[in-house]
Design an enzyme around this catalytic site. Sequence first.
Site, PDB file in Angstrom:
ATOM      1  N   LYS A 191       0.876  -1.181   0.000  1.00  0.00           N
ATOM      2  CA  LYS A 191       0.000   0.000   0.000  1.00  0.00           C
ATOM      3  C   LYS A 191       0.908   1.223   0.000  1.00  0.00           C
ATOM      4  O   LYS A 191       1.520   1.560   1.005  1.00  0.00           O
ATOM      5  CB  LYS A 191      -0.881   0.056   1.243  1.00  0.00           C
ATOM      6  CG  LYS A 191      -1.844   1.244   1.204  1.00  0.00           C
ATOM      7  CD  LYS A 191      -2.487   1.533   2.546  1.00  0.00           C
ATOM      8  CE  LYS A 191      -1.878   2.693   3.279  1.00  0.00           C
ATOM      9  NZ  LYS A 191      -1.836   3.983   2.582  1.00  0.00           N
ATOM     10  N   GLY A 244       6.893   4.798   8.610  1.00  0.00           N
ATOM     11  CA  GLY A 244       5.884   5.822   8.875  1.00  0.00           C
ATOM     12  C   GLY A 244       6.136   6.472  10.223  1.00  0.00           C
ATOM     13  O   GLY A 244       7.258   6.446  10.746  1.00  0.00           O
ATOM     14  N   GLY A 249       3.221   3.373  13.870  1.00  0.00           N
ATOM     15  CA  GLY A 249       4.050   2.204  14.172  1.00  0.00           C
ATOM     16  C   GLY A 249       3.546   1.444  15.385  1.00  0.00           C
ATOM     17  O   GLY A 249       3.537   0.214  15.418  1.00  0.00           O
ATOM     18  N   GLU A 266       9.922   1.207  10.842  1.00  0.00           N
ATOM     19  CA  GLU A 266      10.934   2.246  10.603  1.00  0.00           C
ATOM     20  C   GLU A 266      10.233   3.576  10.841  1.00  0.00           C
ATOM     21  O   GLU A 266       9.412   4.000  10.027  1.00  0.00           O
ATOM     22  CB  GLU A 266      11.387   2.128   9.142  1.00  0.00           C
ATOM     23  CG  GLU A 266      12.761   2.611   8.907  1.00  0.00           C
ATOM     24  CD  GLU A 266      13.727   1.900   9.805  1.00  0.00           C
ATOM     25  OE1 GLU A 266      14.178   2.544  10.753  1.00  0.00           O
ATOM     26  OE2 GLU A 266      14.005   0.709   9.575  1.00  0.00           O
ATOM     27  N   CYS A 300      12.994  11.131   7.509  1.00  0.00           N
ATOM     28  CA  CYS A 300      13.115  10.719   8.919  1.00  0.00           C
ATOM     29  C   CYS A 300      14.550  10.897   9.380  1.00  0.00           C
ATOM     30  O   CYS A 300      14.822  10.943  10.572  1.00  0.00           O
ATOM     31  CB  CYS A 300      12.579   9.319   9.177  1.00  0.00           C
ATOM     32  SG  CYS A 300      12.838   8.160   7.893  1.00  0.00           S
ATOM     33  N   GLU A 401       9.324  15.303  16.382  1.00  0.00           N
ATOM     34  CA  GLU A 401       9.611  15.273  14.948  1.00  0.00           C
ATOM     35  C   GLU A 401       8.626  16.204  14.229  1.00  0.00           C
ATOM     36  O   GLU A 401       7.416  16.029  14.337  1.00  0.00           O
ATOM     37  CB  GLU A 401       9.452  13.848  14.409  1.00  0.00           C
ATOM     38  CG  GLU A 401       9.813  13.764  12.935  1.00  0.00           C
ATOM     39  CD  GLU A 401       9.766  12.348  12.380  1.00  0.00           C
ATOM     40  OE1 GLU A 401       8.770  11.645  12.609  1.00  0.00           O
ATOM     41  OE2 GLU A 401      10.735  11.960  11.708  1.00  0.00           O
TER      42      GLU A 401
END
Length: 512
Positions: A191, A244, A249, A266, A300, A401
Amino acid sequence: MATDTLTAPVIVGTATRPKIYRNFIDGEWVEASTGETFENRNPADTRDVVGIFQKSGKADVEAAVDAAKRAFRKWRLVPAPRRAEIVYRAAEMLMERKEDYARDMTREMGKVLKETRGDVQEAIDTAYYMAGEGRRMFGPTTPSELPNKFAMAVRTPIGVCAMITPWNFPMAIPSWKLLPAIVCGNTCVIKPAQDTPLSTFNLVRTLADAGVPKGVINIVTGFGSSVGTPMTEHPEVRAVSLTGSTEVGRIVGTSAAKTFKHCSLELGGKNPMIVLDDANLDLAIEGGLWGGFGTTGQRCTATSRIIVQKGIYGEFVERYVNRAKSLKVGNGLDETVEMGPAINASQLGTDLNYVEVGRSEGAKLKCGGNKLTKGEYANGYFMEPTVFIDVDPKMRIAQEEIFGPVVSIIPCDNLEHAIEIANNIEYGLSSALYTKDVNKAFSAMRDLHAGITYINAPTIGAEVHLPFGGVKATGNGHREGGIGAIDFYTEWKSVYVDYSDRLQKAQIDRPE
Ligand code: UN1
């Protein structure tokens, strides 16, 4: 349901009507069971519809998993070097298609052409590496403790793997997952992010053109709750790989755990770059700009915190901010542009909100902070490169983040202090140190708590044959890239062959 040849996923496409892309299931391009679609728009100019994609649901996921399950029966028996040859062929085809695919990617994702060429190149690099892996996939052969007995461990495929991929590296990251998975003999349902499905289509179309058999890779487009959730919950899916946010996650990891799936996560990063008094300042400034504002800060691995020693703090800040102000923002299809837009309205809103958060926390906004709205910016999600200085490491802008072009500069006393600031964070993906002192470099290589450390380079720019991933809330201990990916997409089977012609009992029959 309509069926076309492998190379024709498009139903309609004229100058005035955008192309309609369908799911790719069992080697056919098919419409979603829901009958619904969604638009993929260019974030630099939202009047430009890149394509119309299927808004799929659970039934589409089920059809894709069924196809992958059927394909697995044959694919697992194809010798790995043969599987890998197809991937090698795909690498060569991607080389030929690189420029077209980079342009498609800039149009759907916004990052500048130089970077989208790099993204396609990263998929090519992964393909060449994984093609070679088809003739390795090494496992141990080792002496048995008993006479006339042979012992070895072989890698076996897991089965159907589900992949959920992000919009920031829309070809590279799918390649990190799909290519090792298929070389190892697995089959896949992917996806892609709803903001950037076209680049994943381009990759999968190339793999199909190179000879990947039907059902081995299936694409189902749509949204997290209606496509991602049934993928992670499906009992026939044996491995899930997500790149993501940490928030997603946690949900995917919990869901996968219920049916004991392999699960690779990740997730986020808040990556520090330390600049010591003895650093080459020109290098550190250019590195900090590339790491901070490359991909509009939407990596990231982005350099979102720059921790600068006091002796050079003033000079670093002045020069860094001047350079940040001069970066050319715009449509990434223009070769002179250095920074593109945010991916969508929601991400731009988050970035601008963090500017307010930083201000209210008392950090000094030294440049940027504004949305760009006039002229060429009127129809895109643009903002200025933004730098906060004198940031306290505990502030939210230094801890959370942001995933946008917002850099926090934090003063520090010495290396020890810098490492304390660097490590005092929820995440642990990438890190960097600028110094000329080899002793300090080696101390930092040992003490920075992160999955990646760069010396005299910014926090971005990982190469595909080394492990990629991080510690703490950045992931769950797996690594992508190189051998880490082979480890994730295989199960060990230990094989013992006893050719003594008698019953030998391990641990019990010991020679006197
Ligand atoms: C990401 O930021 O999600 O190391 C991936 C890098 C790239 C990959 C980044 N090769 O910056």
